[in-house]
Design a protein around this motif. Sequence first.
Motif, PDB file in Angstrom:
ATOM      1  N   ALA A   1      -8.242 -18.439  17.562  1.00 21.15           N
ATOM      2  CA  ALA A   1      -7.190 -18.534  18.582  1.00 21.15           C
ATOM      3  C   ALA A   1      -6.532 -19.907  18.467  1.00 21.15           C
TER       4      ALA A   1
ATOM      5  N   VAL B   1      -4.386 -22.470  20.564  1.00 26.51           N
ATOM      6  CA  VAL B   1      -3.903 -22.727  21.923  1.00 26.51           C
ATOM      7  C   VAL B   1      -3.238 -24.097  21.956  1.00 26.51           C
TER       8      VAL B   1
ATOM      9  N   ALA C   1      -2.815 -17.426  21.416  1.00 20.52           N
ATOM     10  CA  ALA C   1      -3.475 -16.765  22.539  1.00 20.52           C
ATOM     11  C   ALA C   1      -2.835 -17.111  23.871  1.00 20.52           C
TER      12      ALA C   1
ATOM     13  N   ILE D   1      -9.163 -15.815  24.085  1.00 17.53           N
ATOM     14  CA  ILE D   1      -9.783 -17.058  23.613  1.00 17.53           C
ATOM     15  C   ILE D   1     -11.299 -17.014  23.778  1.00 17.53           C
TER      16      ILE D   1
ATOM     17  N   ILE E   1     -11.588 -21.663  17.946  1.00 15.06           N
ATOM     18  CA  ILE E   1     -10.353 -22.011  18.659  1.00 15.06           C
ATOM     19  C   ILE E   1      -9.847 -23.324  18.090  1.00 15.06           C
TER      20      ILE E   1
ATOM     21  N   HIS F   1     -15.213 -21.489  22.337  1.00 12.57           N
ATOM     22  CA  HIS F   1     -14.829 -21.666  23.738  1.00 12.57           C
ATOM     23  C   HIS F   1     -15.864 -22.540  24.455  1.00 12.57           C
TER      24      HIS F   1
END
Length: 591
Positions: free
Chosen positions: A379, A381, A541, A547, A553, A567
Amino acid sequence: MKGSALEEKPRKQSVRQMFADLFSRVRPHWRLTLIALIAVLFVALIEFALPQFIQYTIDVVIPEQQLDMLIWIIVGVIGGATLLIGFQFTGSYLMAIVGQRALYTLRNDLYSHMQHADVSFFDRNRTGDLMSRMTNDVNMLQQLLSSGLLNLMTDIFIFIAISTYMFYVNWQLATLILLTFPLLFFLTRYFAKRIRRAYWEVQGTLADMNNHLQDTFSGIRLVKSFAMEGHEEEQFSRRNESNRKANIHAAKNFSLFGPLVNFVNYLGMAIVIVVGAWQTIGGEMTVGMIATFIVYVRLLQNPIRRVSRLMNTIQQAAAAYDRIMAVLETKPVIQDPAHAKPLDIRHGDIHFHHVSFAYEDNLVLKEVDAHFHAGKTTAIVGPSGSGKTTLTQLISRFYDPTDGHITIDGTRIDEVTLSSLRSQIGVVSQDVVLFNGTIYDNIAYGQTQASFDDIRQAARVAYADSFIEELADGYEATVGERGVKLSGGQKQRISIARALLKDPSIILLDEATSALDTEAEKTIQAGLAELLQDRTTLVIAHRLSTIQNADHIIVLDEGRMIEQGTHRELLEKNGHYRRLYQSQFQQQVFS
Ligand SMILES: Nc1ncnc2c1ncn2[C@@H]1O[C@H](COP(=O)(O)OP(=O)(O)OP(=O)(O)O)[C@@H](O)[C@H]1O
C-alpha cells in the motif's frame, strides 16, 4: 520530463517544404495525376483556342460576308465548350481522388504519431487543439491538393499559351502588358505574409473553440450542477468572437489584395486599348486582333485572380501544415531502446533505485529507494500531492525517472520493449475509462484472442456477470460515451474483469475514494481480491482495511519515502504513519 506545448506562433515552415512534402505524398498516385494534368492541358488549350473564333469572325467572316462559315463557328464554339466539360470534370474528379488518397495517409501518419507520443505530450497539449490539427488542418491541405493545385496547373498552362501567342503576334504590346507583372509579384509577396499570419490566427482560434467545446460537452454535468451554462456561453462567445475577428482580419487583407490585382490588370487592358488602337490605325494590327487581345488580357486576369485566391488557400494550408508539422516533429522520449528484448517476468519483484522525477521543473519524487515484493500487496499512503500516482505511473513508463532507475526481477524497465512491459501490468483506477462500445468490447479491450467464454469467466470472477446478464442486450449492451449508462460500481467491476482477462503479473491499483453503497463495495472488494491474488500489487490506498491487509506499506511525503513497514510496525514507530493514520484513516472505523 522535458518539452513544452506545441507552438502558438507560426513557424514560417517554408511553403516550398510543404509542396515538397505534398509532392512526395502525391507521387505514388502519379498515373492519376498525369491523366488529370493532361486533361488540364486540354482545358487550357481549348480556353486558348476559343477566342480565335472572334478574330476569325471579325477579320474574315464579317468583311468577306462568309455567312456559310457561321454554322462552323457555332459548331466549333459549342464543340469546344462541350469538350471543356469533359476535360474539366476529368481533371477535377481525378485530382479530388489524388488529394483524398494523399491526405488519407497524412491523417493516418498523424494519428499514428500521436498514438506513440509520450503521455507528457498529452499533458501539455489540449485535446481540442490536437483534434483540430487532425481534422481542420488536414482538410485545409486536402483542399489545396484537390482543387487549388489543379487550378494552378490550368492557370499556368493558360498563361504560357496566351503569353506565347501574344509575343508571337505582337511582341511590343505583349512586353508592355508583361511590364505590369513585377508589380503583381510584389503585391503578392507583401500580402502573402500578412494573409498567412492572419490564417494562423484563424486556425488557432478555431482550435481554442474546439478545446472549449471538448471541455464543456464532456464536462456537461459539472457545468449544469454549478449552473454555469450562462458563464460557459459567455466563454464560448468570447472564443467565437476571437475567431470572428481573426477571420475578419484575414478577410480584410484578402479583400484588399483581390481589387489591387484587378487594378493592375485593368492597367494592362488600358495598354492594349491605347497601344492596340494606335497600331491598328497605323495598320500594324487588325480589329479582330485587338478584340482577341482584350479577351486574352481578360483571360490572363483569370489565372492571376485565381492565383491570388489560390494564394489564400496556400497560406491557409501553409499555416495548417505548420501546425501539423509541429506535431509530427515532436519525438517521443519514451520508446523502445535499441536492441530491446521483451521483459520476462518470473516473479514480479519491483525495485526503485534512487528514483527522482520532475514534471517540468516540479520535483515530485525524490531519491525513492523502494522494494515492492513479488506476489505481495504494497500500500502506498501519503498526503494528497505527495507523488503516489506519479510513482505508479513510472512503473508503466508513462514517464521516465529524471534520475535513478527501476527494475523488475533485476531487469531495467527502460531496457525492455514497452509493449512487453505494459502488457504485463494491469491498471485499475478510480476513474474507470470505458470506450463507447459494448460491454464485451470493453472487457476484451487489448485481448483480441479472448473467446466469449474467457470474457464471461473474467466477468464472473469480477462479480460483473450477474448485472450484465440482467441487461436487455447482455454483453452486447452499449456502455455509452465514457460508460455513462453504467453505475460507478458497475464500471469498476468491468474494469476489474478487463484486468483479469489481461492476466498481468503486476497490478497498479488506484483505490476508489468515492463512496459506493455497502453492497456494491462488497462485490468490488471481492472481485479485487480475486484479481490481486498472487500478483505484485501496488495500491494507492484510501481504505483502512486495504492498508491493514497490505503485506507492506510505504509512506510518501512531499515525494520522499519517509517510512515503510507493516501496519503494526509503523504504528509502533509512532511517526508520520501514525499521524496520517489518525488524521485520515482512523475515522473510517466509525463510518
Ligand atoms: N501530469 C502532470 N503534470 C504536471 N504535474 C503533475 C502532473 N500530475 C501530477 N502533477 C503534480 O505532481 C505532484 C504529485 O502528484 P500525484 O498525482 O502523483 O500525487 P498523489 O499523491 O497521487 O495525490 P492524490 O492523493 O491527491 O491523488 C502534484 O504536485 C501534482 O500537482
